[in-house]
Design an enzyme around this catalytic site. Structure first.
Site, PDB file in Angstrom:
ATOM      1  N   GLU A  13       7.810   2.805  -5.861  1.00  0.00           N
ATOM      2  CA  GLU A  13       7.890   2.295  -4.488  1.00  0.00           C
ATOM      3  C   GLU A  13       7.972   3.435  -3.484  1.00  0.00           C
ATOM      4  OE1 GLU A  13       7.522   0.252  -2.319  1.00  0.00           O
ATOM      5  OE2 GLU A  13       8.445  -1.696  -2.629  1.00  0.00           O
ATOM      6  N   ASP A  14       7.568   3.142  -2.267  1.00  0.00           N
ATOM      7  CA  ASP A  14       7.725   4.112  -1.181  1.00  0.00           C
ATOM      8  C   ASP A  14       9.142   4.089  -0.620  1.00  0.00           C
ATOM      9  OD1 ASP A  14       7.433   1.557  -0.122  1.00  0.00           O
ATOM     10  OD2 ASP A  14       5.941   2.119   1.372  1.00  0.00           O
ATOM     11  N   ASP A  29       3.858   3.049   6.629  1.00  0.00           N
ATOM     12  CA  ASP A  29       3.178   2.690   7.870  1.00  0.00           C
ATOM     13  C   ASP A  29       4.081   1.994   8.870  1.00  0.00           C
ATOM     14  OD1 ASP A  29       3.407   0.218   6.324  1.00  0.00           O
ATOM     15  OD2 ASP A  29       2.145  -0.639   7.898  1.00  0.00           O
ATOM     16  N   LYS A  57      16.901   3.261   1.654  1.00  0.00           N
ATOM     17  CA  LYS A  57      17.625   3.033   2.918  1.00  0.00           C
ATOM     18  C   LYS A  57      18.752   2.038   2.636  1.00  0.00           C
ATOM     19  CE  LYS A  57      14.814   2.349   6.576  1.00  0.00           C
ATOM     20  NZ  LYS A  57      14.067   1.453   7.503  1.00  0.00           N
ATOM     21  N   LYS A  76       0.809  -1.194   0.000  1.00  0.00           N
ATOM     22  CA  LYS A  76       0.000   0.000   0.000  1.00  0.00           C
ATOM     23  C   LYS A  76       0.857   1.264   0.000  1.00  0.00           C
ATOM     24  CE  LYS A  76      -3.294  -2.252   3.100  1.00  0.00           C
ATOM     25  NZ  LYS A  76      -3.845  -2.166   4.468  1.00  0.00           N
ATOM     26  N   GLY A  77       2.100   1.133   0.426  1.00  0.00           N
ATOM     27  CA  GLY A  77       2.922   2.287   0.769  1.00  0.00           C
ATOM     28  C   GLY A  77       3.074   3.358  -0.291  1.00  0.00           C
ATOM     29  N   ASP A 125      14.432  -0.972   1.031  1.00  0.00           N
ATOM     30  CA  ASP A 125      15.106  -1.206   2.313  1.00  0.00           C
ATOM     31  C   ASP A 125      16.115  -2.349   2.110  1.00  0.00           C
ATOM     32  OD1 ASP A 125      15.607  -1.248   5.063  1.00  0.00           O
ATOM     33  OD2 ASP A 125      13.851  -2.442   5.517  1.00  0.00           O
ATOM     34  N   PHE A 181      13.437   3.400  11.209  1.00  0.00           N
ATOM     35  CA  PHE A 181      12.132   3.084  10.648  1.00  0.00           C
ATOM     36  C   PHE A 181      11.376   4.383  10.413  1.00  0.00           C
ATOM     37  CE2 PHE A 181       7.974   1.177  10.193  1.00  0.00           C
ATOM     38  CZ  PHE A 181       8.295   0.041   9.474  1.00  0.00           C
ATOM     39  N   ARG A 233      -0.019   6.158   7.922  1.00  0.00           N
ATOM     40  CA  ARG A 233       0.061   6.372   6.475  1.00  0.00           C
ATOM     41  C   ARG A 233      -0.468   7.740   6.078  1.00  0.00           C
ATOM     42  NH1 ARG A 233       1.272   1.460   4.015  1.00  0.00           N
ATOM     43  NH2 ARG A 233       0.329  -0.391   4.911  1.00  0.00           N
TER      44      ARG A 233
HETATM   45  P1  IMP Z   1      12.470  -4.403   1.383  1.00  0.00           P
HETATM   46  O1  IMP Z   1      11.907  -5.632   0.730  1.00  0.00           O
HETATM   47  O2  IMP Z   1      13.192  -4.739   2.646  1.00  0.00           O
HETATM   48  O3  IMP Z   1      13.262  -3.528   0.474  1.00  0.00           O
HETATM   49  O4  IMP Z   1      11.260  -3.582   1.921  1.00  0.00           O
HETATM   50  C1  IMP Z   1      10.366  -3.024   1.133  1.00  0.00           C
HETATM   51  C2  IMP Z   1       9.066  -2.765   1.855  1.00  0.00           C
HETATM   52  O5  IMP Z   1       9.156  -2.820   3.286  1.00  0.00           O
HETATM   53  C3  IMP Z   1       8.656  -1.372   1.527  1.00  0.00           C
HETATM   54  O6  IMP Z   1       7.889  -1.336   0.358  1.00  0.00           O
HETATM   55  C4  IMP Z   1       7.863  -0.969   2.766  1.00  0.00           C
HETATM   56  O7  IMP Z   1       6.529  -1.327   2.595  1.00  0.00           O
HETATM   57  C5  IMP Z   1       8.477  -1.756   3.887  1.00  0.00           C
HETATM   58  N1  IMP Z   1       9.443  -0.937   4.655  1.00  0.00           N
HETATM   59  C6  IMP Z   1      10.784  -1.037   4.675  1.00  0.00           C
HETATM   60  N2  IMP Z   1      11.357  -0.115   5.464  1.00  0.00           N
HETATM   61  C7  IMP Z   1      10.334   0.615   5.959  1.00  0.00           C
HETATM   62  C8  IMP Z   1      10.273   1.756   6.846  1.00  0.00           C
HETATM   63  O8  IMP Z   1      11.267   2.311   7.346  1.00  0.00           O
HETATM   64  N3  IMP Z   1       9.031   2.230   7.103  1.00  0.00           N
HETATM   65  C9  IMP Z   1       7.893   1.678   6.586  1.00  0.00           C
HETATM   66  N4  IMP Z   1       7.911   0.629   5.745  1.00  0.00           N
HETATM   67  C10 IMP Z   1       9.114   0.086   5.449  1.00  0.00           C
HETATM   68 MG    MG Z   2       6.086  -0.854   0.078  1.00  0.00          MG
END
Ligand code: IMP
Ligand code: MG
Length: 175
Positions: A99-100, A159, A131, A43-44, A103, A152, A165
């Protein structure tokens, strides 16, 4: 229970608006004479997507995909699943994934593989925040709004356990 006092402002709505405009100019420049298909990751990304496309003077198409990888405890399980599939055919399209946050990179890496199989003409990634300190999988990022510290973050679509959000700015969630 998370209290409002634990939120510390990181990126203001004005800074977000400026970054969104800058990203829109970059995307416009690269997709001149094209009709990109923007795929938002739910949803982000919904708020970023809504602001970004209003700045794009392009004949674009829009779809969303929903994946799950995070549990409520803020840690990526490392396994990604498509929870809500997109309907728009991808073959031959210039696809831009929106993407939001990137990470660990696990979600985007999964999505790029998932979309590549459908044979798009091109495939790029636009993320509002990055990040890099937590990266576990190297992923290409074509458009980046902000690099954020290893904290975070919530707000502007992002969220913590489905909360925050709706905040118009981006905050760090302090322990
Ligand atoms: P990744 O797969 O670890 O790159 O994470 C991607 C998803 O994790 C993002 O699309 C977010 O929905 C969630 N996410 C990662 N870090 C954060 C954060 O700091 N705040 C909120 N959501 C996060
Ligand atoms: Mg996301």
């Amino acid at each position: 229970m998370v209290f409002q006092q634990q939120l510390k402002i990181l990126i203001s709505r004005d800074e977000i608006a400026k970054a969104v405009s800058r990203l829109a100019r970059e995307v416009e420049r690269d997709y001149q004479d094209k009709q990109p298909l923007l795929i938002g990751v739910l949803k982000g990304s919904f708020m970023f997507m809504a602001d970004l496309i209003r700045q794009l003077d392009l004949p674009l198409d829009l779809d969303f995909i929903r994946v799950s990888s995070y549990d409520a405890a803020r840690e990526s399980s490392g396994k990604v699943e498509v929870v809500h599939e997109m309907k728009t055919p991808v073959k031959g399209r210039d696809v831009l994934v929106v993407e939001d946050i990137v990470d660990t990179g696990i979600t985007i890496s999964f999505l790029l593989d998932y979309i590549k199989i459908k044979q798009p003409a091109s495939l790029k990634v636009c993320t509002l925040t990055d990040k890099p300190s937590r990266r576990r999988v190297q992923v290409p990022i074509d458009y980046r709004g902000f690099t954020v510290p290893n904290k975070f973050i919530v707000g502007y679509g992002l969220d913590c356990d489905q909360k925050f959000r709706n905040l118009p700015d981006i905050y760090t969630l302090e322990d």
